[in-house]
Design a protein around this motif. Structure first.
Motif, mmCIF file in Angstrom:
data_model
loop_
_atom_site.group_PDB
_atom_site.id
_atom_site.type_symbol
_atom_site.label_atom_id
_atom_site.label_comp_id
_atom_site.label_asym_id
_atom_site.label_seq_id
_atom_site.Cartn_x
_atom_site.Cartn_y
_atom_site.Cartn_z
ATOM 1 N N LYS A 88 0.842 -1.180 0.000
ATOM 2 C CA LYS A 88 0.000 0.000 0.000
ATOM 3 C C LYS A 88 0.885 1.241 0.000
ATOM 4 C CE LYS A 88 -1.672 -1.868 3.878
ATOM 5 N NZ LYS A 88 -1.471 -3.311 3.845
ATOM 6 N N GLY A 89 0.552 2.241 -0.792
ATOM 7 C CA GLY A 89 1.325 3.495 -0.831
ATOM 8 C C GLY A 89 0.909 4.390 0.318
ATOM 9 N N ILE A 90 1.718 4.394 1.354
ATOM 10 C CA ILE A 90 1.359 5.143 2.561
ATOM 11 C C ILE A 90 1.817 6.596 2.406
ATOM 12 C CG2 ILE A 90 1.722 5.294 5.062
ATOM 13 C CD1 ILE A 90 0.153 2.757 4.080
ATOM 14 N N LEU A 91 0.868 7.523 2.605
ATOM 15 C CA LEU A 91 1.199 8.944 2.431
ATOM 16 C C LEU A 91 1.480 9.612 3.778
ATOM 17 C CD1 LEU A 91 1.407 11.517 0.636
ATOM 18 C CD2 LEU A 91 -0.997 11.934 1.227
ATOM 19 N N HIS A 92 2.640 10.244 3.861
ATOM 20 C CA HIS A 92 2.957 11.056 5.036
ATOM 21 C C HIS A 92 3.152 12.509 4.634
ATOM 22 C CE1 HIS A 92 3.133 8.120 8.219
ATOM 23 N NE2 HIS A 92 3.721 7.279 7.385
ATOM 24 N N THR A 99 4.900 1.433 9.084
ATOM 25 C CA THR A 99 4.976 2.427 8.013
ATOM 26 C C THR A 99 3.843 3.442 8.200
ATOM 27 O OG1 THR A 99 5.694 0.623 6.567
ATOM 28 C CG2 THR A 99 5.106 2.707 5.502
ATOM 29 N N GLU A 100 2.687 2.923 8.539
ATOM 30 C CA GLU A 100 1.498 3.765 8.655
ATOM 31 C C GLU A 100 1.579 4.752 9.814
ATOM 32 O OE1 GLU A 100 1.662 0.508 8.377
ATOM 33 O OE2 GLU A 100 0.100 -0.294 7.057
ATOM 34 N N THR A 101 2.206 4.345 10.900
ATOM 35 C CA THR A 101 2.234 5.247 12.066
ATOM 36 C C THR A 101 3.314 6.306 11.917
ATOM 37 O OG1 THR A 101 3.759 3.951 13.428
ATOM 38 C CG2 THR A 101 1.405 3.388 13.586
ATOM 39 N N GLY A 102 4.257 6.108 11.020
ATOM 40 C CA GLY A 102 5.264 7.122 10.706
ATOM 41 C C GLY A 102 6.383 7.232 11.714
ATOM 42 N N ALA A 103 6.086 6.948 12.962
ATOM 43 C CA ALA A 103 7.088 7.082 14.017
ATOM 44 C C ALA A 103 6.734 6.104 15.131
ATOM 45 C CB ALA A 103 7.130 8.515 14.553
ATOM 46 N N GLU A 123 -6.593 7.272 19.562
ATOM 47 C CA GLU A 123 -6.628 8.708 19.261
ATOM 48 C C GLU A 123 -5.691 8.968 18.086
ATOM 49 O OE1 GLU A 123 -8.457 10.932 20.667
ATOM 50 O OE2 GLU A 123 -9.097 9.946 22.524
ATOM 51 N N PRO A 124 -6.016 9.972 17.254
ATOM 52 C CA PRO A 124 -5.092 10.316 16.165
ATOM 53 C C PRO A 124 -3.756 10.809 16.716
ATOM 54 C CG PRO A 124 -6.985 11.835 16.233
ATOM 55 C CD PRO A 124 -7.241 10.772 17.250
ATOM 56 N N TRP A 125 -2.685 10.641 15.930
ATOM 57 C CA TRP A 125 -1.348 11.034 16.366
ATOM 58 C C TRP A 125 -0.684 11.831 15.234
ATOM 59 C CZ3 TRP A 125 -3.215 6.487 14.748
ATOM 60 C CH2 TRP A 125 -2.547 5.813 13.710
ATOM 61 N N PRO A 126 0.283 12.685 15.561
ATOM 62 C CA PRO A 126 0.788 13.635 14.557
ATOM 63 C C PRO A 126 1.359 12.995 13.290
ATOM 64 C CG PRO A 126 1.515 14.292 16.754
ATOM 65 C CD PRO A 126 0.833 12.964 16.912
ATOM 66 N N SER A 127 2.093 11.867 13.430
ATOM 67 C CA SER A 127 2.745 11.291 12.252
ATOM 68 C C SER A 127 1.918 10.178 11.616
ATOM 69 C CB SER A 127 4.134 10.764 12.630
ATOM 70 O OG SER A 127 4.015 9.704 13.566
ATOM 71 N N MET A 128 0.618 10.183 11.871
ATOM 72 C CA MET A 128 -0.219 9.143 11.262
ATOM 73 C C MET A 128 -0.265 9.290 9.745
ATOM 74 S SD MET A 128 -3.867 10.629 12.561
ATOM 75 C CE MET A 128 -5.023 9.555 11.705
ATOM 76 N N THR A 135 -9.150 -0.525 5.314
ATOM 77 C CA THR A 135 -8.066 -1.294 5.926
ATOM 78 C C THR A 135 -7.886 -0.972 7.402
ATOM 79 O OG1 THR A 135 -6.935 -1.206 3.796
ATOM 80 C CG2 THR A 135 -5.616 -1.940 5.673
ATOM 81 N N TYR A 136 -7.971 0.316 7.726
ATOM 82 C CA TYR A 136 -7.554 0.709 9.080
ATOM 83 C C TYR A 136 -8.687 1.177 9.995
ATOM 84 C CZ TYR A 136 -3.185 0.769 6.489
ATOM 85 O OH TYR A 136 -2.127 0.423 5.698
ATOM 86 N N TRP A 137 -9.784 1.653 9.432
ATOM 87 C CA TRP A 137 -10.773 2.348 10.252
ATOM 88 C C TRP A 137 -12.137 1.689 10.267
ATOM 89 C CZ3 TRP A 137 -8.692 6.000 13.292
ATOM 90 C CH2 TRP A 137 -7.453 6.532 12.881
#
Ligand code: ATP
Ligand code: MG
Length: 649
Positions: free
Chosen positions: A272-276, A417-421, A469-474, A488-490
């Protein structure tokens, strides 16, 4: 998973307190948890101020259209300026940013001032090639400084990079170029791997016969090997970038400007192409690097052994460390070239203080033997990190003892990859660590374990890991496919992010990751985690590494099939050993977890980030045709395993 939560099988009682001196000077103390709990968004707004903003954000989170988040939306910043220029402006231009160690032994030190010039030149070159803010650039490079420089050059001009692992096939590159619609590709003639130059450019050439839309290919000369050349399209980096001015004024972009697309490793299906995006991503990459590794930029030498083609290379080689002004090592090659002590030689040479690597590497070092690291001076080390898979308690303890002299805290960092950090991890100056557990969500992060009905499990229970809860690097979406992002995620649990990992909570409420939900086995009505069975096998002295899958079985629904790599002296033909391993698992975890079959193998199928591809082993165990193998490090491994496999009993 069925309606029964994951069985809680593994018991691990060892505990390690943080070193007193580290705790006394730690960047982050226990107070951060309290502060973030009292005001989560205020906490992140404060962390955002660790960055330099051209326009300070007044908003923190915009969650008005979930699951599409905006963080710091009215702020503007330049990510590359934050990673480079501001350190030079603060008087640290002479500090080494990158100690590059090539596989053949060549080395190069790049200061922050030099990095600023290089990134500026590359940014000017991309602009000359017509790359504009909002465009995409594909990067297919070995582990050389130009990989980091390319990423930062894209960031500097507001273009998104899509780094493709150097070594993926032409087909994988073509798909990623097409999906992201890249305008320019940055590659190299080749890189050094296992003692010889390995070519990169032919794969790009082949990919571009299939993928349209790429105007230019910038080629770094690394090995000097012959390359085919397409006039008008191909350009040498040293010419095109080399002749540019080192002056470049960074423009400020919106916090939500796309920063990169990165494709997941495909352990469970089509990548999956994860966008950050920029502001939130950099805030969390930077904060977590500061907090989890306790980085002191004036004195530490940090080394993350990940490849840049993996998210760990993005967040903990490029953006986290450089935003924090770190001095870091980048190593081009493999850990056994020219000898199995290469990593430890590098730690000794540069005085590495913080090491971040993967369980797959640690298990390999275990297999090679304790005597190898023992030959080197590793006394500079003070923090050890792990990422990529659940770390088996035995591998964790080996790492702490043989690499960390029984004094360095081990931080087992869970993220994707999805969480970014990093999301779940001990803090080295705060947490009493437990081998095999990532333990606790970081300050400002909300994670828990729920059952099938989305109800939080009590301490001692098992189920699914969710982020509440949402997080900054999501991730902001899957590139070009908002619906797949939602599905996929929600969609699994209303209002919660479904990570796809099984997990349990222990009696203290600490989190233990149990592997991918797709990999969980259902044996006689019990959900059993692959991770726990693998950890039980690795705790046997004859086993270095194990991969466990559930294969269809007429009587038990699924039967446990274990593929094991034995340690040096163990004999694969010894039937007594196989029986012994089965009994060992039974004694450790209970009879239900006893594998039906144990198959000694020489290698296991792994992705580039070192993850075991259990779905392929499942195909083997069930005598099916193999699924997608394009993201494997070495697809010949599967032939080896299939030919060694005895017929099913
Ligand atoms: P795909 O989503 O295509 O299957 P992937 O999930 O393997 O690919 P990554 O984003 O690189 O790609 O990996 C994230 C996963 O790695 C996590 O979901 C988890 O399963 C595993 N992981 C990473 N770090 C840890 C850790 N410290 N402990 C346990 N598992 C981990
Ligand atoms: Mg994933």
């Amino acid at each position: 998973m069925s309606n029964e939560s994951l069985a809680n099988l593994l018991k691990e009682e060892r505990r390690f307190a943080p070193p007193a001196d580290l705790a006394a000077r730690a960047n982050v103390t226990a107070e951060a948890y309290e502060q973030a709990k009292a005001d989560r968004l205020g906490f992140w707004a404060e962390q955002a101020r660790r960055l330099s903003w051209a326009t300070e954000p007044t908003q923190t989170l915009d969650w008005s259209n979930p699951p599409f988040a905006k963080w710091f939306a009215d702020g503007k910043l330049n990510v590359a300026y934050n990673c480079v220029d501001r350190h030079v402006e603060a008087g640290n231009g002479d500090r080494v940013a990158i100690h590059f160690e090539g596989e053949p032994g060549d080395s190069r030190a790049i200061t922050y001032a030099e990095l600023k010039d290089e990134v500026s030149r590359a940014a000017n070159a991309l602009t000359e090639l017509g790359v504009e803010a909002g465009d995409r650039v594909a990067v297919y490079l070995p582990m050389i400084p130009e990989a980091v420089i390319s990423m930062l050059a894209c960031a500097r001009i507001g273009a998104a990079h899509s780094v493709v692992f150097g070594g993926f096939s032409a087909d994988a590159i073509a798909k990623r170029i097409e999906d992201a619609d890249a305008k320019v590709v940055i590659t190299a003639d080749g890189g050094y791997r296992r003692g010889k130059p390995s070519a990169l450019k032919p794969a790009v050439d082949e990919a571009l016969t299939r993928a349209a839309g790429v105007g230019n290919v910038l080629v770094v000369r690394r090995t000097g090997q012959d390359v085919a050349w397409t006039e008008g399209r191909d350009l040498w980096w040293h010419e095109t970038v080399g002749r540019q001015s080192p002056e470049h004024t960074p423009e400020a972009f919106d916090a939500e400007q796309p920063l990169f697309i990165l494709y997941t490793s495909g352990t469970t299906g089509k990548p999956k192409g994860i966008l950050h995006t920029s502001g939130g991503y950099l805030t969390q990459a930077s904060y977590t690097h500061h907090a989890v590794f306790d980085l002191k930029p004036e004195t530490d030498v940090y080394w993350c052994t990940a490849d840049i083609g993996w998210v760990t290379g993005h967040s903990y080689i490029t953006y986290g460390p450089l935003s924090n002004g770190a001095t870091q090592v980048i190593y081009e090659g493999t850990p056994d070239t020219p000898h199995q002590g290469r990593f430890w030689e590098i730690v000794q040479k540069y005085g590495v203080t913080i090491l971040y690597t993967a369980p797959t590497a640690i298990r390999t070092f275990m297999k090679w033997g304790d005597d190898i690291p023992a030959k080197f001076d590793l006394s500079s080390l003070r923090v050890l990190g792990s990422v990529g898979e659940p770390i088996n308690p035995e591998a964790w303890v080996w790492y702490r003892k043989n690499i960390g002299a029984d004094k360095c805290p081990v931080v087992d960092t869970w993220w994707q990859t999805e969480t970014g950090a990093i999301m779940i991890s001990p803090l080295p100056g705060v947490t009493e660590t437990k081998p095999g557990s990532a333990q606790r969500a970081l300050p400002g992060i909300s994670a828990t374990v729920v059952d099938d009905e989305a109800v939080e499990v009590p301490n001692g229970g098992g189920g699914y890991l969710v982020l509440t809860e949402p997080w900054p690097s999501m991730l902001r979406t899957i590139w070009g496919d908002d619906q797949r992002f939602i599905d996929t995620y929600w969609s699994r649990f209303e209002g919660k992010y479904f990570a796809g990992d099984g997990a349990k909570k222990d009696e203290d409420g600490d989190i233990w990751l149990l592997g991918r939900v797709d990999d969980v086995m259902l044996v006689s009505g019990h959900n059993i985690s692959t991770t726990e069975v693998e950890s039980a096998l690795v705790s046997h002295p004859a086993v270095a590494e194990a991969a466990v899958v559930g294969a269809a079985d007429e009587t038990t629904g699924q039967a446990i099939v274990a593929f094991v790599i034995l340690r040096g002296t163990a004999n694969a033909e010894d039937d007594g050993l196989v029986a012994d391993l089965r009994n060992h698992v039974g004694a450790t975890l209970g009879p239900i977890a006893k594998p039906k079959r144990v198959l000694p193998v020489a290698e296991l199928p792994k992705t580039r980030s070192g993850k075991i591809m259990r779905r392929l082993l499942r195909d083997v165990a069930e005598n099916r045709e193999l699924g997608d193998v394009t993201t494997l490090t070495d697809s010949s491994v599967m032939d080896l395993i299939q030919t060694k496999l005895p017929a099913a009993p």
